[in-house]
Design a protein around this motif. Structure first.
Motif, PDB file in Angstrom:
ATOM      1  N   GLY A 194       0.845  -1.248   0.026  1.00 29.98           N
ATOM      2  CA  GLY A 194      -0.041   0.091  -0.247  1.00 29.98           C
ATOM      3  C   GLY A 194       0.856   1.342   0.162  1.00 29.98           C
ATOM      4  N   ARG A 195       2.051   1.281   0.954  1.00 28.36           N
ATOM      5  CA  ARG A 195       2.936   2.334   0.762  1.00 28.36           C
ATOM      6  C   ARG A 195       3.405   2.534  -0.632  1.00 28.36           C
ATOM      7  N   LEU A 196       3.816   1.558  -1.232  1.00 29.32           N
ATOM      8  CA  LEU A 196       4.248   1.445  -2.779  1.00 29.32           C
ATOM      9  C   LEU A 196       3.240   2.252  -3.700  1.00 29.32           C
ATOM     10  N   SER A 197       2.199   1.832  -3.574  1.00 33.90           N
ATOM     11  CA  SER A 197       1.056   2.380  -4.541  1.00 33.90           C
ATOM     12  C   SER A 197       1.034   3.944  -4.072  1.00 33.90           C
ATOM     13  N   LEU A 207      10.750   3.894   0.610  1.00 36.98           N
ATOM     14  CA  LEU A 207       9.390   3.159   1.169  1.00 36.98           C
ATOM     15  C   LEU A 207       9.622   2.837   2.503  1.00 36.98           C
ATOM     16  N   ASP A 208      10.849   2.620   3.123  1.00 39.91           N
ATOM     17  CA  ASP A 208      10.970   2.148   4.420  1.00 39.91           C
ATOM     18  C   ASP A 208      12.452   2.067   4.593  1.00 39.91           C
ATOM     19  N   PRO A 209      13.136   1.872   5.799  1.00 38.23           N
ATOM     20  CA  PRO A 209      14.580   1.941   6.059  1.00 38.23           C
ATOM     21  C   PRO A 209      15.387   1.290   5.002  1.00 38.23           C
ATOM     22  N   GLY A 210      14.719  -0.022   4.561  1.00 42.29           N
ATOM     23  CA  GLY A 210      15.758  -0.851   3.722  1.00 42.29           C
ATOM     24  C   GLY A 210      15.149  -0.863   2.345  1.00 42.29           C
ATOM     25  N   HIS A 211      13.901  -0.112   1.781  1.00 39.59           N
ATOM     26  CA  HIS A 211      13.541  -0.159   0.458  1.00 39.59           C
ATOM     27  C   HIS A 211      13.436   0.983  -0.248  1.00 39.59           C
ATOM     28  N   VAL A 212      13.514   1.222  -1.366  1.00 35.64           N
ATOM     29  CA  VAL A 212      13.237   2.179  -2.134  1.00 35.64           C
ATOM     30  C   VAL A 212      12.482   2.006  -3.478  1.00 35.64           C
ATOM     31  N   ALA A 213      11.507   3.047  -3.719  1.00 33.92           N
ATOM     32  CA  ALA A 213      10.723   2.943  -5.021  1.00 33.92           C
ATOM     33  C   ALA A 213      11.415   3.806  -6.189  1.00 33.92           C
ATOM     34  N   ILE A 214      11.641   3.323  -7.328  1.00 32.07           N
ATOM     35  CA  ILE A 214      12.581   3.870  -8.222  1.00 32.07           C
ATOM     36  C   ILE A 214      11.953   3.570  -9.702  1.00 32.07           C
ATOM     37  N   LEU A 267       4.384   8.441 -17.178  1.00 32.32           N
ATOM     38  CA  LEU A 267       4.743   7.100 -16.295  1.00 32.32           C
ATOM     39  C   LEU A 267       3.317   6.527 -15.672  1.00 32.32           C
ATOM     40  N   GLU A 268       3.287   5.371 -15.541  1.00 35.34           N
ATOM     41  CA  GLU A 268       2.256   4.565 -14.825  1.00 35.34           C
ATOM     42  C   GLU A 268       2.800   3.765 -13.672  1.00 35.34           C
ATOM     43  N   ARG A 269       1.816   3.252 -12.877  1.00 39.00           N
ATOM     44  CA  ARG A 269       2.455   2.563 -11.768  1.00 39.00           C
ATOM     45  C   ARG A 269       3.461   1.540 -11.916  1.00 39.00           C
ATOM     46  N   ASP A 270       3.178   0.760 -13.199  1.00 39.28           N
ATOM     47  CA  ASP A 270       4.074  -0.325 -13.468  1.00 39.28           C
ATOM     48  C   ASP A 270       5.400   0.162 -13.713  1.00 39.28           C
ATOM     49  N   ASP A 271       5.614   1.604 -13.955  1.00 37.25           N
ATOM     50  CA  ASP A 271       7.062   2.073 -14.317  1.00 37.25           C
ATOM     51  C   ASP A 271       7.760   2.269 -13.045  1.00 37.25           C
ATOM     52  N   ILE A 272       7.318   1.963 -11.704  1.00 39.68           N
ATOM     53  CA  ILE A 272       7.869   2.224 -10.529  1.00 39.68           C
ATOM     54  C   ILE A 272       8.212   1.005 -10.161  1.00 39.68           C
ATOM     55  N   MET A 273       9.318   0.385  -9.495  1.00 41.60           N
ATOM     56  CA  MET A 273       9.861  -0.758  -8.985  1.00 41.60           C
ATOM     57  C   MET A 273      10.598  -0.606  -7.978  1.00 41.60           C
ATOM     58  N   VAL A 274      10.777  -1.678  -7.074  1.00 42.04           N
ATOM     59  CA  VAL A 274      11.347  -1.626  -5.632  1.00 42.04           C
ATOM     60  C   VAL A 274      12.867  -2.117  -5.783  1.00 42.04           C
ATOM     61  N   VAL A 275      13.975  -1.235  -5.157  1.00 43.64           N
ATOM     62  CA  VAL A 275      15.136  -1.982  -4.798  1.00 43.64           C
ATOM     63  C   VAL A 275      15.750  -1.944  -3.489  1.00 43.64           C
ATOM     64  N   ASP A 276      16.871  -2.663  -3.067  1.00 46.32           N
ATOM     65  CA  ASP A 276      16.964  -2.223  -1.787  1.00 46.32           C
ATOM     66  C   ASP A 276      18.185  -1.391  -1.508  1.00 46.32           C
ATOM     67  N   THR A 326      20.714   4.931  -4.208  1.00 44.46           N
ATOM     68  CA  THR A 326      20.512   4.148  -2.959  1.00 44.46           C
ATOM     69  C   THR A 326      21.875   4.605  -2.074  1.00 44.46           C
ATOM     70  N   GLN A 327      22.854   5.050  -2.667  1.00 41.64           N
ATOM     71  CA  GLN A 327      24.053   5.444  -1.709  1.00 41.64           C
ATOM     72  C   GLN A 327      23.650   6.532  -0.742  1.00 41.64           C
ATOM     73  N   LEU A 328      22.571   7.064  -1.343  1.00 40.80           N
ATOM     74  CA  LEU A 328      22.475   8.562  -0.501  1.00 40.80           C
ATOM     75  C   LEU A 328      21.194   8.033   0.710  1.00 40.80           C
ATOM     76  N   TYR A 329      20.412   7.070   0.272  1.00 41.96           N
ATOM     77  CA  TYR A 329      19.592   6.520   1.193  1.00 41.96           C
ATOM     78  C   TYR A 329      20.183   5.728   2.036  1.00 41.96           C
ATOM     79  N   ALA A 330      21.197   5.085   1.589  1.00 43.56           N
ATOM     80  CA  ALA A 330      21.948   4.155   2.825  1.00 43.56           C
ATOM     81  C   ALA A 330      22.723   5.028   3.873  1.00 43.56           C
ATOM     82  N   ARG A 331      23.485   6.202   3.330  1.00 47.75           N
ATOM     83  CA  ARG A 331      24.054   7.007   4.293  1.00 47.75           C
ATOM     84  C   ARG A 331      23.184   8.086   5.247  1.00 47.75           C
ATOM     85  N   TYR A 332      22.259   8.649   4.495  1.00 51.95           N
ATOM     86  CA  TYR A 332      21.253   9.325   5.388  1.00 51.95           C
ATOM     87  C   TYR A 332      20.121   9.013   5.553  1.00 51.95           C
ATOM     88  N   PRO A 333      19.870   8.368   6.771  1.00 54.44           N
ATOM     89  CA  PRO A 333      18.471   7.875   7.184  1.00 54.44           C
ATOM     90  C   PRO A 333      17.187   8.855   6.900  1.00 54.44           C
TER      91      PRO A 333
END
Lengths: 210, 210, 210, 210
Positions: free
Chosen positions: C9-12, C42-49, C59-68, C88-95
């Motif tokens: 739901g958060r991804l949507s 999305l959360d401490p360990g996941h990113v929508a991209i 873009l539509e919803r199917d054009d957004i995916m998740v990475v760690d 991801t280096q930015l998300y990993a470095r700065y919570p």
């Protein structure tokens, strides 16, 4: 309504077409600060024209009025632009002209200031010169006249008439002011206006780059 | 309808896609004064192409016609652009080409005038060079040819053919005129067109700034 | 769906917000030729991209995916941009970072080329410097770094890390490429992106005028 | 609600008009990065003004609050812009002023930096000078003042007051910051704002071209 000296139904259709066409020009930023004015021929002796001072991006039918070929309001107490005479002199002189468009884009105003001393802008070497009615090749040149500005409309109109006596043309600039362009109908006048705008923009960019 | 030498349903779908894609380009001002023309392959021997002289911001299905690979109208009395041959020579030469886009943006026209003497624009050092099919790095250069303008289409087409004999390419400029860009489908041709426009705009700006 | 390692739901909701924000940037011409990429935590360990190679204006919803946070796709066979690691280096470095935006505007690309030699763009004397989180006055300066371009993402990421070790910052340019900007959420990242774009445009114009 | 010291219905109508007018300015890019602020007079002692820090392209009624002529919030816990005093000093000084618009366009910011040393921009020779209330000819000049920027609003307001003691005017620039323009109502203030923007853009282009 049946006592109007022009066809009310034709006025309504002209007003709708004119307003739709003006909205597109306004969205491009060519009518800043309620400037610019626009007209379309109703019949041999009458012209539909924008009322003075209105925001050209939000025109409604009441913002279009009728004048005769001397620029006098017909069946209305509204006031048309001070520059109405520059429209009607074209309709009076050329029966085939159906539409006159006057805009104030940045490019037009800057070009008018830059080339006022020369008295014209020389346009040559562009495929888009074919956009002007009667031209079938890019291998020709167009001289777009630049007139000095004046608040005295009969003076300005006389200068335009003197130019028209010497050459056929589809538009002119007024210094510090903007562009007049015309055509046999709204579509052709718009095509001429867009072509002048584009070619002037090319000239300004090339001057910066060379 | 069943006697048409092409698939009418495919034509309808192509026309819809092409019109939607052209509208976006037109809203950016890349098709001034009814200029520019656009085409999409229907089948190995037929091409859907814009009818001459229409306002590219308001195209409807009737503004798309069919020609064969020699540029002759098929099952229509409409006339396509004088430049139809520049489209069909690409479809005839390369079976994989599915779409050809020709626009007249300010940037394209100014760049064509500025680099006509050199005969090409050198594009190097941009990440967006990766937008061209087959390129996988910014560490390469693209030479975008600039051809002299001509109203004689067989002459222009022969110049294009001579270029294609020497190098693979995704577009060329014509002096004072605009850009041709192509691709395997509408999306790729549009990506190539946008990339050329962007890179030319960068070159012009850098020239002003350096 | 209940086996997903993130909240669907958060991804949507993130996808909808991100797509709406990207559309505005795309309409300004900042994502030419399917370039640019965008992400949201999305959360401490996941990113929508954004998925690689899509037209950012549609873009539509199917054009957004998740990475760690190492940039690996999660619960999808789609491929994200080659530049995912720079997100991801930015998300990993700065919570506290919640959003990273990467665009390719003309101004960003031209400025990156022009200031690549200096290694940074000096921004000073602008009220809009207050748009950057943590700044409360125009009486300060921001140095926007310009990195050399590379197709080797670990190399680029190491250069970014070295910069971040030395200074706090809200964005950087890559030569010939574009801008990365980020913030604690989409609104702040967008504000930072708009501020950089505006200030770079001012610097280019002033350079032409002085 | 009946205990409000201003007319709630009037506030609703003002807010709707102001939001619609601001949206147009925002779509032109004149309010980057949540900058800019806008106000309209409700009655002799109250002013509707935008809440600080909101995205000016997406304002809703809750983003408009009320202040008195000293800039103090009325019947709200919201905070208006730090620059509120620059709005209210105009309403307090001139009972006929009904609207104040402050924007941050690229042209305004660049012009402010370029002419900060001179202390004003000299505008002459343009038909559009007639857009300013009280002007009836292009044969006059307008000096648009440029003030040094400051985060100390009473200092800035005192500088504005000193200028107003010496001359009547419809706007001023602040260095590195943007433009303030005003008028008797929203339409007139917008016309003045558009005229200043246009004339400044002409001056910048002419400086590049001459």
């Amino acid at each position: 309504m049946d006592t109007l000296p022009f066809d009310g139904g034709r006025l309504s259709r002209c007003a709708d077409d004119l307003i739709a066409g003006i909205r597109v020009l306004s969205e491009r930023g060519w009518t800043p600060a309620t400037s610019s004015n626009f007209s379309m021929r109703l019949d041999p002796g009458h012209v539909a024209i924008t009322v003075s001072g209105r925001d050209k991006g939000r025109l409604e039918r009441d913002d279009i009025m009728v004048v005769d070929l001397e620029g006098r309001p017909v069946a209305t107490s509204l006031r048309s632009s001070a520059e109405t005479l520059l429209h009607t002199q074209l309709y009076a002189r050329y029966p085939e002209i159906g539409c006159v468009l006057h805009t104030h884009s940045l490019v037009q105003t800057v070009a008018s200031r830059l080339f006022a001393g020369a008295g014209h802008v020389h346009l040559e070497g562009y495929e888009l010169l074919k956009a002007f009615h009667g031209n079938h090749t890019h291998e020709m040149a167009v001289e777009l006249p630049v007139l000095p500005n004046s608040q005295d409309m009969p003076v300005l109109a006389a200068q335009v008439d003197a130019l028209l006596d010497r050459q056929s043309m589809w538009g002119y600039l007024i210094d510090g002011h903007g562009l007049y362009a015309w055509g046999r109908d709204l579509a052709e006048a718009t095509r001429h206006l867009e072509a002048f705008e584009f070619l002037l923009a090319c000239e300004l960019e090339l001057r910066k780059l060379r």
